[in-house]
Design a protein around this motif. Structure first.
Motif, PDB file in Angstrom:
ATOM      1  N   ALA A 139       0.827  -1.209   0.000  1.00 22.51           N
ATOM      2  CA  ALA A 139       0.000   0.000   0.000  1.00 22.51           C
ATOM      3  C   ALA A 139       0.862   1.260   0.000  1.00 22.51           C
ATOM      4  O   ALA A 139       0.512   2.262  -0.632  1.00 22.51           O
ATOM      5  CB  ALA A 139      -0.935  -0.009   1.213  1.00 22.51           C
ATOM      6  N   LEU A 140       2.008   1.217   0.688  1.00 22.49           N
ATOM      7  CA  LEU A 140       2.895   2.376   0.704  1.00 22.49           C
ATOM      8  C   LEU A 140       3.569   2.592  -0.646  1.00 22.49           C
ATOM      9  O   LEU A 140       3.963   3.718  -0.962  1.00 22.49           O
ATOM     10  CB  LEU A 140       3.954   2.209   1.799  1.00 22.49           C
ATOM     11  CG  LEU A 140       3.450   2.274   3.237  1.00 22.49           C
ATOM     12  CD1 LEU A 140       4.588   1.974   4.215  1.00 22.49           C
ATOM     13  CD2 LEU A 140       2.848   3.646   3.543  1.00 22.49           C
ATOM     14  N   CYS A 141       3.714   1.524  -1.434  1.00 20.81           N
ATOM     15  CA  CYS A 141       4.335   1.676  -2.757  1.00 20.81           C
ATOM     16  C   CYS A 141       3.499   2.570  -3.669  1.00 20.81           C
ATOM     17  O   CYS A 141       4.035   3.230  -4.556  1.00 20.81           O
ATOM     18  CB  CYS A 141       4.528   0.308  -3.408  1.00 20.81           C
ATOM     19  SG  CYS A 141       5.807  -0.695  -2.630  1.00 20.81           S
ATOM     20  N   THR A 142       2.188   2.584  -3.465  1.00 19.12           N
ATOM     21  CA  THR A 142       1.336   3.434  -4.288  1.00 19.12           C
ATOM     22  C   THR A 142       1.557   4.912  -3.987  1.00 19.12           C
ATOM     23  O   THR A 142       1.233   5.761  -4.823  1.00 19.12           O
ATOM     24  CB  THR A 142      -0.137   3.072  -4.065  1.00 19.12           C
ATOM     25  OG1 THR A 142      -0.462   3.202  -2.672  1.00 19.12           O
ATOM     26  CG2 THR A 142      -0.398   1.640  -4.494  1.00 19.12           C
ATOM     27  N   LEU A 143       2.054   5.227  -2.779  1.00 18.56           N
ATOM     28  CA  LEU A 143       2.390   6.620  -2.485  1.00 18.56           C
ATOM     29  C   LEU A 143       3.629   7.060  -3.246  1.00 18.56           C
ATOM     30  O   LEU A 143       3.757   8.227  -3.632  1.00 18.56           O
ATOM     31  CB  LEU A 143       2.609   6.799  -0.979  1.00 18.56           C
ATOM     32  CG  LEU A 143       1.389   6.606  -0.077  1.00 18.56           C
ATOM     33  CD1 LEU A 143       1.795   6.760   1.379  1.00 18.56           C
ATOM     34  CD2 LEU A 143       0.294   7.596  -0.431  1.00 18.56           C
ATOM     35  N   TRP A 144       4.561   6.141  -3.444  1.00 22.30           N
ATOM     36  CA  TRP A 144       5.799   6.463  -4.146  1.00 22.30           C
ATOM     37  C   TRP A 144       5.597   6.493  -5.653  1.00 22.30           C
ATOM     38  O   TRP A 144       6.112   7.367  -6.348  1.00 22.30           O
ATOM     39  CB  TRP A 144       6.876   5.452  -3.764  1.00 22.30           C
ATOM     40  CG  TRP A 144       8.104   5.522  -4.601  1.00 22.30           C
ATOM     41  CD1 TRP A 144       8.514   4.648  -5.561  1.00 22.30           C
ATOM     42  CD2 TRP A 144       9.110   6.540  -4.572  1.00 22.30           C
ATOM     43  NE1 TRP A 144       9.688   5.038  -6.130  1.00 22.30           N
ATOM     44  CE2 TRP A 144      10.084   6.203  -5.535  1.00 22.30           C
ATOM     45  CE3 TRP A 144       9.273   7.700  -3.835  1.00 22.30           C
ATOM     46  CZ2 TRP A 144      11.197   6.982  -5.770  1.00 22.30           C
ATOM     47  CZ3 TRP A 144      10.397   8.488  -4.070  1.00 22.30           C
ATOM     48  CH2 TRP A 144      11.341   8.128  -5.017  1.00 22.30           C
ATOM     49  N   LEU A 157      -6.877   4.864   0.998  1.00 20.74           N
ATOM     50  CA  LEU A 157      -6.953   5.671   2.218  1.00 20.74           C
ATOM     51  C   LEU A 157      -5.663   6.453   2.431  1.00 20.74           C
ATOM     52  O   LEU A 157      -5.688   7.630   2.832  1.00 20.74           O
ATOM     53  CB  LEU A 157      -7.236   4.765   3.414  1.00 20.74           C
ATOM     54  CG  LEU A 157      -7.316   5.436   4.788  1.00 20.74           C
ATOM     55  CD1 LEU A 157      -8.447   6.449   4.823  1.00 20.74           C
ATOM     56  CD2 LEU A 157      -7.486   4.391   5.879  1.00 20.74           C
ATOM     57  N   LEU A 158      -4.525   5.816   2.153  1.00 21.54           N
ATOM     58  CA  LEU A 158      -3.246   6.510   2.311  1.00 21.54           C
ATOM     59  C   LEU A 158      -3.107   7.650   1.305  1.00 21.54           C
ATOM     60  O   LEU A 158      -2.577   8.718   1.639  1.00 21.54           O
ATOM     61  CB  LEU A 158      -2.100   5.511   2.157  1.00 21.54           C
ATOM     62  CG  LEU A 158      -1.947   4.465   3.263  1.00 21.54           C
ATOM     63  CD1 LEU A 158      -0.828   3.498   2.934  1.00 21.54           C
ATOM     64  CD2 LEU A 158      -1.699   5.130   4.604  1.00 21.54           C
ATOM     65  N   LEU A 159      -3.565   7.432   0.080  1.00 24.04           N
ATOM     66  CA  LEU A 159      -3.510   8.496  -0.920  1.00 24.04           C
ATOM     67  C   LEU A 159      -4.395   9.667  -0.522  1.00 24.04           C
ATOM     68  O   LEU A 159      -4.011  10.834  -0.674  1.00 24.04           O
ATOM     69  CB  LEU A 159      -3.933   7.949  -2.279  1.00 24.04           C
ATOM     70  CG  LEU A 159      -2.944   6.998  -2.967  1.00 24.04           C
ATOM     71  CD1 LEU A 159      -3.571   6.415  -4.232  1.00 24.04           C
ATOM     72  CD2 LEU A 159      -1.646   7.704  -3.306  1.00 24.04           C
ATOM     73  N   TRP A 160      -5.583   9.354  -0.016  1.00 25.19           N
ATOM     74  CA  TRP A 160      -6.474  10.423   0.439  1.00 25.19           C
ATOM     75  C   TRP A 160      -5.871  11.175   1.617  1.00 25.19           C
ATOM     76  O   TRP A 160      -5.946  12.405   1.685  1.00 25.19           O
ATOM     77  CB  TRP A 160      -7.818   9.829   0.827  1.00 25.19           C
ATOM     78  CG  TRP A 160      -8.781  10.839   1.357  1.00 25.19           C
ATOM     79  CD1 TRP A 160      -9.568  11.691   0.637  1.00 25.19           C
ATOM     80  CD2 TRP A 160      -9.037  11.126   2.742  1.00 25.19           C
ATOM     81  NE1 TRP A 160     -10.306  12.486   1.477  1.00 25.19           N
ATOM     82  CE2 TRP A 160     -10.011  12.166   2.774  1.00 25.19           C
ATOM     83  CE3 TRP A 160      -8.567  10.601   3.938  1.00 25.19           C
ATOM     84  CZ2 TRP A 160     -10.497  12.680   3.973  1.00 25.19           C
ATOM     85  CZ3 TRP A 160      -9.052  11.111   5.129  1.00 25.19           C
ATOM     86  CH2 TRP A 160     -10.010  12.144   5.140  1.00 25.19           C
ATOM     87  N   THR A 161      -5.235  10.450   2.530  1.00 25.81           N
ATOM     88  CA  THR A 161      -4.588  11.102   3.675  1.00 25.81           C
ATOM     89  C   THR A 161      -3.423  11.969   3.226  1.00 25.81           C
ATOM     90  O   THR A 161      -3.214  13.076   3.744  1.00 25.81           O
ATOM     91  CB  THR A 161      -4.111  10.035   4.671  1.00 25.81           C
ATOM     92  OG1 THR A 161      -5.208   9.203   5.035  1.00 25.81           O
ATOM     93  CG2 THR A 161      -3.536  10.680   5.925  1.00 25.81           C
ATOM     94  N   SER A 162      -2.647  11.479   2.259  1.00 34.00           N
ATOM     95  CA  SER A 162      -1.520  12.258   1.757  1.00 34.00           C
ATOM     96  C   SER A 162      -1.985  13.547   1.086  1.00 34.00           C
ATOM     97  O   SER A 162      -1.407  14.621   1.300  1.00 34.00           O
ATOM     98  CB  SER A 162      -0.705  11.410   0.781  1.00 34.00           C
ATOM     99  OG  SER A 162       0.335  12.157   0.201  1.00 34.00           O
ATOM    100  N   ASP A 163      -3.033  13.447   0.289  1.00 33.27           N
ATOM    101  CA  ASP A 163      -3.567  14.659  -0.353  1.00 33.27           C
ATOM    102  C   ASP A 163      -4.130  15.634   0.680  1.00 33.27           C
ATOM    103  O   ASP A 163      -3.956  16.858   0.548  1.00 33.27           O
ATOM    104  CB  ASP A 163      -4.645  14.281  -1.359  1.00 33.27           C
ATOM    105  CG  ASP A 163      -4.099  13.458  -2.510  1.00 33.27           C
ATOM    106  OD1 ASP A 163      -2.873  13.537  -2.757  1.00 33.27           O
ATOM    107  OD2 ASP A 163      -4.879  12.725  -3.145  1.00 33.27           O
ATOM    108  N   SER A 164      -4.777  15.111   1.709  1.00 26.61           N
ATOM    109  CA  SER A 164      -5.329  15.984   2.753  1.00 26.61           C
ATOM    110  C   SER A 164      -4.223  16.680   3.519  1.00 26.61           C
ATOM    111  O   SER A 164      -4.306  17.872   3.838  1.00 26.61           O
ATOM    112  CB  SER A 164      -6.211  15.170   3.703  1.00 26.61           C
ATOM    113  OG  SER A 164      -7.272  14.558   3.011  1.00 26.61           O
ATOM    114  N   LEU A 165      -3.141  15.932   3.833  1.00 24.10           N
ATOM    115  CA  LEU A 165      -2.029  16.546   4.549  1.00 24.10           C
ATOM    116  C   LEU A 165      -1.337  17.605   3.694  1.00 24.10           C
ATOM    117  O   LEU A 165      -0.879  18.630   4.218  1.00 24.10           O
ATOM    118  CB  LEU A 165      -1.033  15.471   4.980  1.00 24.10           C
ATOM    119  CG  LEU A 165      -1.519  14.509   6.073  1.00 24.10           C
ATOM    120  CD1 LEU A 165      -0.456  13.458   6.365  1.00 24.10           C
ATOM    121  CD2 LEU A 165      -1.873  15.271   7.346  1.00 24.10           C
ATOM    122  N   SER A 166      -1.239  17.351   2.389  1.00 22.19           N
ATOM    123  CA  SER A 166      -0.648  18.373   1.515  1.00 22.19           C
ATOM    124  C   SER A 166      -1.492  19.635   1.502  1.00 22.19           C
ATOM    125  O   SER A 166      -0.972  20.758   1.532  1.00 22.19           O
ATOM    126  CB  SER A 166      -0.507  17.812   0.101  1.00 22.19           C
ATOM    127  OG  SER A 166       0.296  16.664   0.091  1.00 22.19           O
TER     128      SER A 166
END
Length: 328
Positions: A139-144, A157-166
């Motif tokens: 799942a973390l590989c999709t962030l990279w 969920l991680l992608l949505w969290t990353s976009d929200s944090l940005s």
């Protein structure tokens, strides 16, 4: 008990049984609750899987009428599925329920085995921990890499969290550049912003700017690099004469030395291209749609391959004989 002890006395009716004073430990209660919860998630996910299949059957079902009516009806179904988030339910909600139930079952199994024997719990837990680490890592590989194929509800969920944090980080930087004290009277003790608030915002903004300078995502291929990769795949894989001729003609359109270096750096492409240059007329007789003289076709293909070879040699600023000698 009286008979075992050799006594024939009457057992008093008010004597408490051992089962009346028994109460399960807190660990047993937790384990049973987790097992029941995992079973509940599994039943719900199975029910939703069958229900989702019924939804898909209705979505693919053809209605009556002519082709025009069927097309408009299919478009209406697509818009309805998009409006009611059918894709999100089938891709995120349904798999997440099954995955959560599996994780809860594994956790309850480890707790149960630890209650019985810590050694057995460790033996069974190691593969489970490895599988969980692989699941989280995929799942973390999709962030990279945005085009990583290991997509799952957790990765979404991680992608949505990353976009929200940005987005929150951009707001923090904006707040840092804004001076709230200018809106209020400087002498007022009620509306004066505190220094601790400024210090906290400043630290958060510095952290966001520090993370902004770190490459948190893999750089995607540009259009020129994609064209080079497409040429490599077409020449290395295809045996169709028309495809090979079109791919060779596209080599002449490459004007960047970096793109040419990337193209020529592939060893499989070099081997295949040398074979085509040495045998330019191979397979040209099977070219469909050509009714002319086969000799003219072979001569034209030979000129095309030689022109591409000269273009590669000039773009790389090297001699073709030297390049062929290095390849051999």
């Amino acid at each position: 008990m009286q008979l075992v002890m050799g006594r024939n006395n009457t057992v008093p009716t008010d004597s408490p049984l051992p089962s009346t004073a028994f109460s399960p430990s807190h660990d047993i209660f937790t384990i049973n609750a987790l097992f029941a919860l995992s079973l509940t998630f599994a039943i719900i996910s199975s029910f939703l899987a069958v229900l989702g299949r019924q939804w898909l059957v209705y979505y693919r079902k053809r209605g009556g009428g002519g082709p025009d009516r069927q097309r408009w009806e299919q478009l209406k179904r697509f818009l309805g599925a998009e409006r009611w988030r059918l894709e999100a339910i089938l891709d995120d909600v349904l798999p997440s329920l099954l995955q959560i139930g599996l994780i809860i079952f594994c956790a309850s199994l480890i707790l149960y085995l630890r209650h019985l024997s810590p050694a057995i719990s460790l033996i069974v837990g190691i593969p489970l921990y490895v599988g969980l680490a692989f699941f989280i890592g995929s799942a973390l590989c999709t962030l990279w890499d945005g085009f990583c194929p290991f997509h799952s509800p957790l990765s979404h969920l991680l992608l949505w969290t990353s976009d929200s944090l940005s987005w929150i980080g951009m707001i923090i930087v904006r707040i840092r550049s804004f001076r709230p004290g200018d809106l209020f009277h400087r002498g007022s003790r009620f509306f004066r912003p505190r220094d601790s608030f400024h210090r906290g915002i400043r630290r958060l903004s510095l952290g966001v700017r520090f993370l902004d300078g770190i490459p948190l995502k893999r750089e995607e291929e540009n259009l020129e690099s994609l064209q080079v990769i497409a040429l490599q795949r077409a020449i290395c894989i295809s045996d169709d004469p028309a495809t090979l001729l079109h791919a060779t003609a596209n080599i002449l359109s490459i004007g960047s030395p970096g793109a040419m270096t990337q193209l020529w750096h592939d060893a499989a492409f070099r081997d295949r291209f040398f074979q085509l240059v040495e045998n330019p007329s191979n397979g040209m007789l099977q070219l469909r749609g050509y009714n002319g003289d086969p000799k003219d076709l072979a001569e034209s293909s030979r000129r095309l391959y030689y022109s591409a070879a000269a273009h590669i040699a000039l773009s790389l600023d090297s001699d073709w004989a030297v390049m062929r000698l290095r390849q051999g």
